[in-house]
Design a protein around this motif. Structure first.
Motif, mmCIF file in Angstrom:
data_model
loop_
_atom_site.group_PDB
_atom_site.id
_atom_site.type_symbol
_atom_site.label_atom_id
_atom_site.label_comp_id
_atom_site.label_asym_id
_atom_site.label_seq_id
_atom_site.Cartn_x
_atom_site.Cartn_y
_atom_site.Cartn_z
ATOM 1 N N LEU A 51 0.839 -1.201 0.000
ATOM 2 C CA LEU A 51 0.000 0.000 0.000
ATOM 3 C C LEU A 51 0.875 1.252 0.000
ATOM 4 O O LEU A 51 0.657 2.180 -0.791
ATOM 5 N N ILE A 52 1.866 1.274 0.858
ATOM 6 C CA ILE A 52 2.758 2.433 0.952
ATOM 7 C C ILE A 52 3.519 2.617 -0.362
ATOM 8 O O ILE A 52 3.641 3.740 -0.870
ATOM 9 N N ALA A 56 2.891 5.689 -2.974
ATOM 10 C CA ALA A 56 4.074 6.533 -3.230
ATOM 11 C C ALA A 56 4.284 6.712 -4.732
ATOM 12 O O ALA A 56 4.685 7.793 -5.179
ATOM 13 N N ASN A 57 3.982 5.681 -5.506
ATOM 14 C CA ASN A 57 4.091 5.796 -6.958
ATOM 15 C C ASN A 57 3.108 6.797 -7.542
ATOM 16 O O ASN A 57 3.271 7.240 -8.679
ATOM 17 N N VAL A 62 1.462 7.749 2.537
ATOM 18 C CA VAL A 62 0.611 7.144 3.555
ATOM 19 C C VAL A 62 1.439 6.927 4.812
ATOM 20 O O VAL A 62 2.570 6.451 4.742
ATOM 21 N N VAL A 63 0.856 7.263 5.949
ATOM 22 C CA VAL A 63 1.490 7.054 7.245
ATOM 23 C C VAL A 63 0.594 6.110 8.045
ATOM 24 O O VAL A 63 -0.598 6.377 8.212
ATOM 25 N N VAL A 64 1.155 5.002 8.499
ATOM 26 C CA VAL A 64 0.405 4.089 9.355
ATOM 27 C C VAL A 64 0.490 4.648 10.770
ATOM 28 O O VAL A 64 1.578 4.788 11.332
ATOM 29 N N THR A 65 -0.652 5.013 11.317
ATOM 30 C CA THR A 65 -0.686 5.650 12.638
ATOM 31 C C THR A 65 -0.862 4.644 13.766
ATOM 32 O O THR A 65 -0.546 4.950 14.911
ATOM 33 N N GLY A 124 -3.189 16.122 -2.707
ATOM 34 C CA GLY A 124 -1.808 16.586 -2.739
ATOM 35 C C GLY A 124 -1.109 16.343 -4.061
ATOM 36 O O GLY A 124 -0.228 17.102 -4.447
ATOM 37 N N ASN A 125 -1.489 15.283 -4.768
ATOM 38 C CA ASN A 125 -0.855 15.025 -6.059
ATOM 39 C C ASN A 125 -1.572 15.747 -7.206
ATOM 40 O O ASN A 125 -1.188 15.627 -8.355
ATOM 41 N N GLN A 126 -2.622 16.463 -6.857
ATOM 42 C CA GLN A 126 -3.345 17.366 -7.768
ATOM 43 C C GLN A 126 -3.771 16.697 -9.068
ATOM 44 O O GLN A 126 -3.620 17.249 -10.152
#
Length: 177
Positions: A51-52, A56-57, A62-65, A124-126
């Motif tokens: 998933l991360i 990212a691609n 993604v941040v796992v909290t 964020g990646n617009q």
């Protein structure tokens, strides 16, 4: 009224000591969460890493909290909004959450400025689609169930992998261990 400088220093030191105590307690909680990430089921770890990578691609961070939770931590979260201050964040008591068996993660997104956000509309990646929706689509493709699809308690930060075993069976196996 004139006070002695010694009292001012003592009050300042007491205040600073209190702040340090609360900061240290929060740091201990963060360290506990990092350790608990390692207690995830190996398949969940693999899915989480995919998933991360896949997000990212798409220029999504993604941040796992949170990952594995002890039953004590789960009960503490369950108390929030009930017997403790704050909003209700879960309907699951200790032993009733996939987190308690290393089968679930909670996530957030990291903005380009490093800020962590739970804004489900953030793009964020617009590319015209919310990063949250893109993340959830990828997570579902990897076999995660998304808490945002639940009717009984919507939990948009929650992803879980169901290994085809009922919650009762998980609890039973945990009791037998």
């Amino acid at each position: 009224m004139k006070r002695k400088a010694g009292w001012d220093v003592m009050l300042l030191l007491l205040f600073a000591g209190g702040l340090f105590f609360f900061w240290q307690k929060e740091q201990d909680h963060l360290k506990e969460d990092l350790v608990q990430q390692d207690q995830l089921h190996p398949i969940v770890i693999e899915k989480k890493e995919k998933l991360i990578d896949r997000t990212a691609n798409k220029d999504i961070n993604v941040v796992v909290t949170e990952g594995y939770r002890s039953e004590t931590r789960q009960n503490d979260l369950y108390a929030q909004g009930r017997t403790k201050d704050g909003a209700i964040v879960t309907n699951a008591k200790g032993g009733e959450s996939y987190h308690n068996y290393g089968l679930a993660i909670d996530f957030a997104l990291e903005r380009s400025n490093g800020e962590i956000t739970w804004d489900t509309t953030y793009d964020g990646n617009q590319n015209g689609q919310s990063d949250w929706e893109e993340t959830v689509d990828i997570a579902k493709d990897l076999g995660f169930e998304w808490g945002g699809d639940w009717d009984h308690f919507e939990d948009p930060v929650h992803l879980q992998w169901n290994p085809g075993v009922s919650m009762n069976k998980l609890q039973q196996e945990n009791d037998d261990a």
